[in-house]
Design a protein around this motif. Sequence first.
Motif, mmCIF file in Angstrom:
data_model
loop_
_atom_site.group_PDB
_atom_site.id
_atom_site.type_symbol
_atom_site.label_atom_id
_atom_site.label_comp_id
_atom_site.label_asym_id
_atom_site.label_seq_id
_atom_site.Cartn_x
_atom_site.Cartn_y
_atom_site.Cartn_z
ATOM 1 N N SER A 128 0.586 -2.980 -41.851
ATOM 2 C CA SER A 128 1.012 -1.988 -43.112
ATOM 3 C C SER A 128 1.384 -0.937 -42.603
ATOM 4 N N SER A 147 4.852 -9.196 -45.094
ATOM 5 C CA SER A 147 4.836 -9.917 -46.309
ATOM 6 C C SER A 147 4.495 -8.808 -47.801
ATOM 7 N N LEU A 148 5.158 -9.235 -48.671
ATOM 8 C CA LEU A 148 4.874 -8.160 -49.842
ATOM 9 C C LEU A 148 3.460 -7.567 -50.036
ATOM 10 N N ILE A 149 2.590 -8.422 -49.567
ATOM 11 C CA ILE A 149 1.413 -7.069 -50.046
ATOM 12 C C ILE A 149 1.321 -6.136 -48.214
ATOM 13 N N THR A 150 2.365 -6.343 -47.151
ATOM 14 C CA THR A 150 1.817 -5.073 -46.613
ATOM 15 C C THR A 150 3.024 -4.361 -46.705
ATOM 16 N N MET A 204 3.656 -3.642 -49.589
ATOM 17 C CA MET A 204 2.828 -2.588 -51.101
ATOM 18 C C MET A 204 1.925 -1.585 -50.440
ATOM 19 N N ASN A 205 1.195 -2.623 -49.568
ATOM 20 C CA ASN A 205 -0.245 -1.360 -48.596
ATOM 21 C C ASN A 205 0.863 -0.515 -47.836
ATOM 22 N N GLN A 229 1.735 2.230 -50.814
ATOM 23 C CA GLN A 229 1.185 2.818 -51.536
ATOM 24 C C GLN A 229 0.270 3.804 -50.643
ATOM 25 N N LYS A 238 -10.279 2.408 -47.806
ATOM 26 C CA LYS A 238 -9.758 1.404 -48.303
ATOM 27 C C LYS A 238 -9.927 0.821 -49.774
ATOM 28 N N ASN A 297 -8.445 2.317 -53.345
ATOM 29 C CA ASN A 297 -7.879 1.582 -54.145
ATOM 30 C C ASN A 297 -8.542 1.515 -55.314
#
Length: 465
Positions: free
Chosen positions: A4, A39-42, A44-45, A48, A371, A375
Amino acid sequence: MYKSEQLAHSLKLLIENGTWKANQKLPSLRQQVEQSGLSLITVMNAYQELEAQGLIYSKEKSGYFVAAQQTKETVHAINEKIEINSIVFKYLKSIQSENIIPLGSAFPNSQLLYSAKLIQTLGQLARQRRSYEQTPSLPPGNYELRKIIAQKYAMQGIPTDPSDIVITSGGLDALNLSLQALTHAGDYILLQQTIFYGAWQAAERLGLKVITIPEHPVHGIDLDAFEQAILKYPIKVCMLMLNSQNPIGFTVSDEIKLELAKLLNKHQIYLIEDDVYEELHYDQKKPLSMKYFDQQNWVLHCSSFSKTLGAGFRIGWVYAGKFSEHIQHSQLMSTLSVNSFIQNALVEYLSHRHYEKHLKTLRSTLQRFKKQYFNYLKNHLPDSCQIHYYPSGYFLWIELPEQVNSNVIYHTMLEHGVSITPSHLFNITDQNHHFIRINCSFEINERIQNALNLLVEIIQNQMNG
């Protein structure tokens, strides 16, 4: 570097070099997943993180867009009479109680710092009287310790002799001694507009005149403002933090450091580099210091073990070069010498791989905690609050709406037994007092979560009031 962070860095370069223009829409999360194979989470991070740095912004149901990168006005504040020592003293006294939740502390959580191996080494040496009775303690400090530090510089491509190093009683002592060696009362020095309050205290103590330059929203340091300042004023010395800058947190790129070194050499101006957070990077590679780019010995590099091994090990140093003897003389008239017992313990500890193992664990823990704080606050603070997140250190720099005074937040939190650090300690001008610094080195348990909830509540009340 995590995937990320690698993606965030790649996208950041596209913004900085103008490939993506201000207010241009970025590829959607799913488009970026398809393009990058991540990946989607990567993804997104990564988005962000860019949003936390103010490089992009989001619109509900519309996606992410490039933020306008406007350089702050390059006004150089002349502060001919600094008065901050009493303010800092009152602040530090107010947060020293053991019952205070220390989100305003300048040091990492001590439970993360004190290495079991180092404590064991201290115990072994304490039983050997020769370790502290027969070792010379006068400046420039323990030769073996200076040799180990010189080897660390050499490993980064900086040729260093132990005679270049002077051991000091912590990082702040190194800064003060360096500034004292290079200046006289009435001289002009240059600081970042928002900087560790110890720099302001040193300027006050030595009777110096201060020119400040604003931070660049992308690069950290504004080279145009820097050059304007040194052309306009008779700057003798600059004192800057370029790696994991306190309080904001940014690390200046190698490209900017190289250009800065060229300007120092061209205009023959000394730089005192405050690099006490140099080991608290999250990347695999340690960031380079300005000393690496210094070809004509214009840089005095200052660092310390106190941010990695604890405040009790207040051992620092300055790469003093030709100013070594001058600094030693000043040291004899002030702090006299540095604890020889602690120096010996560090020699024993650093001679093995204990320190590297300790640093690896410390960095990983600080990254995880930071982190979590980011968050949590991102999900609970109003959207008008911007959290500046950078992948190093243990501070978050939170930008509040301009009508919110961080000093009011600090006093209100303190009444409830929680400390935070208001921005007026870092910026003595009358501007930009709507920021706070949060120490993120404590695990988020019920007590810490209640403190963060309180912070959110007080900020919301100030905004609504």
